[in-house]
Design a protein around this motif. Structure first.
Motif, PDB file in Angstrom:
ATOM      1  N   ASP A  40       0.882  -1.265   0.028  1.00  0.00           N
ATOM      2  CA  ASP A  40       0.213   0.078   0.044  1.00  0.00           C
ATOM      3  C   ASP A  40       0.953   1.370  -0.003  1.00  0.00           C
ATOM      4  N   SER A  41       2.102   1.174  -0.198  1.00  0.00           N
ATOM      5  CA  SER A  41       2.977   2.478  -0.049  1.00  0.00           C
ATOM      6  C   SER A  41       4.146   1.662  -1.148  1.00  0.00           C
ATOM      7  N   LEU A  42       4.966   2.766  -1.488  1.00  0.00           N
ATOM      8  CA  LEU A  42       6.294   2.219  -2.364  1.00  0.00           C
ATOM      9  C   LEU A  42       7.117   1.509  -1.379  1.00  0.00           C
ATOM     10  N   ARG A  43       7.303   2.050  -0.255  1.00  0.00           N
ATOM     11  CA  ARG A  43       8.313   1.351   0.753  1.00  0.00           C
ATOM     12  C   ARG A  43       7.788  -0.355   1.078  1.00  0.00           C
ATOM     13  N   ALA A  44       6.504  -0.323   1.273  1.00  0.00           N
ATOM     14  CA  ALA A  44       5.855  -1.428   1.519  1.00  0.00           C
ATOM     15  C   ALA A  44       6.021  -2.348   0.300  1.00  0.00           C
ATOM     16  N   LEU A  45       5.768  -2.273  -0.897  1.00  0.00           N
ATOM     17  CA  LEU A  45       5.729  -2.438  -2.262  1.00  0.00           C
ATOM     18  C   LEU A  45       7.316  -3.311  -2.419  1.00  0.00           C
ATOM     19  N   ILE A  46       8.338  -2.386  -2.157  1.00  0.00           N
ATOM     20  CA  ILE A  46       9.887  -2.621  -2.024  1.00  0.00           C
ATOM     21  C   ILE A  46      10.127  -3.838  -1.292  1.00  0.00           C
TER      22      ILE A  46
END
Length: 512
Positions: free
Chosen positions: A215-221
């Motif tokens: 749900d965020s770029l950090r979480a996706l990475i």
């Protein structure tokens, strides 16, 4: 840009077809030859020097030399008053992202298989000439009449990286389809990088969603780099086993575990049997009377084309190494990860993952699940709660149960508490695995703050099931379910109260 603008005194812009991060695509007319064309305009950033312009021209020349039915034809490239442009064949059809929007649950399996095989053919042709796409995604694939596919934008991502270095802006690309190794700043994409993106695309065609959806770029990475990729059959059970295995192999964390090349992928896709047709059932749109088409092998490189690959594999001197297997591509980026909190920094050259706490991956705080007899007793107003004999558990899972007895009659209800402990797996810590399990089990629930490391209230899927509270403390998850036949309206309140009490006790318990 405006309609009627002429570039290089030859190409007239007629109507805008689309706009993206690197520029615009226009329907145009080659006035010299009288043919319609597509013109992709890339705005050169302020401060662009002759080297950047020269790199663009070289990449355009390489793209123009690619000859394959599944690769868009580049007719010309040039510069006009700080506008860099590519002139390409004008394709009829729509891109795969538009197709996916109409199929939110995924395409018919056989259609997804055949489309992916066509894309693999195109990638193999490019890889044979040393060209890596770098940004394979649905928006870069056109589906033409007869379900023929054409891959677009070869080389554009490479030019985009040069612009990124010049401007200091965020890396361009599509993180949802990027391979784990691409998040290492020093990594130079290889054909295995394209194969990972192809696996993500196949997964999307089969299921209607990307493999990872933080749900965020950090979480996706974090999910891309740390979590095991899901299998298409977990989302869609009718996916054939061979196709499920291929998608999983393409999404392997280590590039060496992926198929050897795109041709091998195409061959495996075509080896998957087509589903039997049902008499009297019409074929889905786009599939009727479309025979299996094996595209011809790529043409040999034109005279004078250098044979050295444009994109080479990273050398052993790449930055960020870890002790152990130093020649492993994974070892260069695993050292950038933290079992406790990944920091994703978007820099001029790309995503750089930093691990401020050093490299460590452990099982977690709990070496076994807690013993039922050592737990605080739940509290139910106007009732007697007694621990009952619980089923035999293991060090990794256990269930604790209590009876709820009023003073005047028996069998008012019961309380069930289920523990599950998670250990480390490869480079994922026990806490990481517990978090992944918690997210998977509670994704449709309501977040409860202040309970352990994370908590959730999960509503029952049907009137026959009971609601429950789930929370996590480090590498341990707990599910609490209370059945109270006398005061059903306060069940959630009682579950939440006990979850708060139990989580606090577990947080204060020393590691063991």
């Amino acid at each position: 840009m405006r309609a009627g603008l002429r570039l290089a005194d030859r190409y007239r812009l007629d109507s805008l077809l689309g706009r993206g991060g690197m520029g615009e695509v226009w329907r145009g007319l080659d006035e010299r030859l009288g043919r319609p064309v597509a013109v992709k305009i890339l705005t050169a950033p302020a401060g662009a020097d002759a080297r950047l312009i020269s790199r663009f021209r070289r990449e355009a020349e390489i793209m123009a030399r690619l000859r394959h039915p599944g690769i868009v034809v580049v007719h010309d490239a040039g510069e006009d008053e700080q506008l860099l442009f590519l002139v390409m064949e004008l394709l009829d059809g729509e891109d795969l992202s538009a197709v996916l929007k109409r199929h939110p649950q995924g395409l018919p399996v056989d259609r997804a298989r055949r489309l992916t095989a066509g894309i693999a053919d195109a990638l193999h042709a490019a890889h044979q000439q040393g060209v890596v796409h770098r940004d394979v995604k649905p928006a870069n694939v056109m589906v033409r009449p007869g379900d023929r596919v054409t891959v677009m934008d070869f080389g554009i991502a490479r030019y985009a990286d040069q612009v990124t270095e010049l401007t200091g802006s965020a890396i361009l690309g599509t993180p949802a389809y990027m391979a784990p190794e691409q998040f290492e700043k020093a990594h130079e994409p290889t054909r295995q990088t394209d194969l990972y993106a192809l696996g993500g695309l196949l997964f999307a065609l089969l299921t209607g969603r990307t493999p990872f959806d933080g749900d965020s770029l950090r979480a996706l990475i974090r999910e891309i780099v740390l979590s095991d990729p899901p299998r298409p059959r977990e989302v869609r059970p009718d996916v054939p086993g061979d196709l499920d295995e291929l998608a999983h192999a393409l999404l392997a964390k280590d590039p060496r575990d992926r198929p050897p090349d795109a041709r091998a992928v195409a061959e495996r896709l075509r080896a998957v049997p087509a589903p039997p047709s049902v008499p009297g059932q019409a074929a889905p749109p786009g599939q009727a009377s479309v025979p299996e088409q094996v595209l011809p092998p790529p043409s040999p490189p034109p005279p004078g084309l250098r044979t050295k690959p444009i994109v080479e594999a990273p050398t052993a001197s790449a930055s960020a190494t870890v002790a152990g297997n130093r020649d492993s591509p994974i070892s260069r980026w695993v050292g950038l990860l933290a079992a406790a909190g990944i920091l994703a920094v978007i820099t001029g050259g790309g995503f750089l993952l930093r691990n401020p706490m050093g490299l460590w991956v452990d099982d977690g705080k709990f070496s076994t699940v807690p013993a039922c007899g050592r737990l605080p007793t739940p509290s139910i107003p106007d009732a007697k709660v007694s621990l009952t004999k619980s089923p035999q558990g293991t060090k990794d899972s256990a269930e604790c149960t209590w009876s709820v007895l009023p003073k005047d009659f028996a069998d008012r209800g019961s309380i069930s508490l289920k523990f599950k402990r998670y250990g480390k797996k490869k480079w994922e810590s026990g806490a990481d695995n517990a978090h992944a399990a918690f997210i998977s089990a509670s994704r449709w629930g309501a977040t409860l703050s202040g309970i352990g490391d994370e908590g959730n209230y999960i509503s029952p899927p049907s009137s026959f099931d009971e609601p429950q509270v789930m929370f996590r403390v480090d590498n341990l998850t707990a599910d609490i379910s209370i059945v109270d036949h006398e005061q059903q309206n306060v069940t959630e309140k009682n579950e939440t109260a006990y979850a708060e009490q139990l989580a606090a006790a577990l947080l204060n318990e020393p590691a063991r």
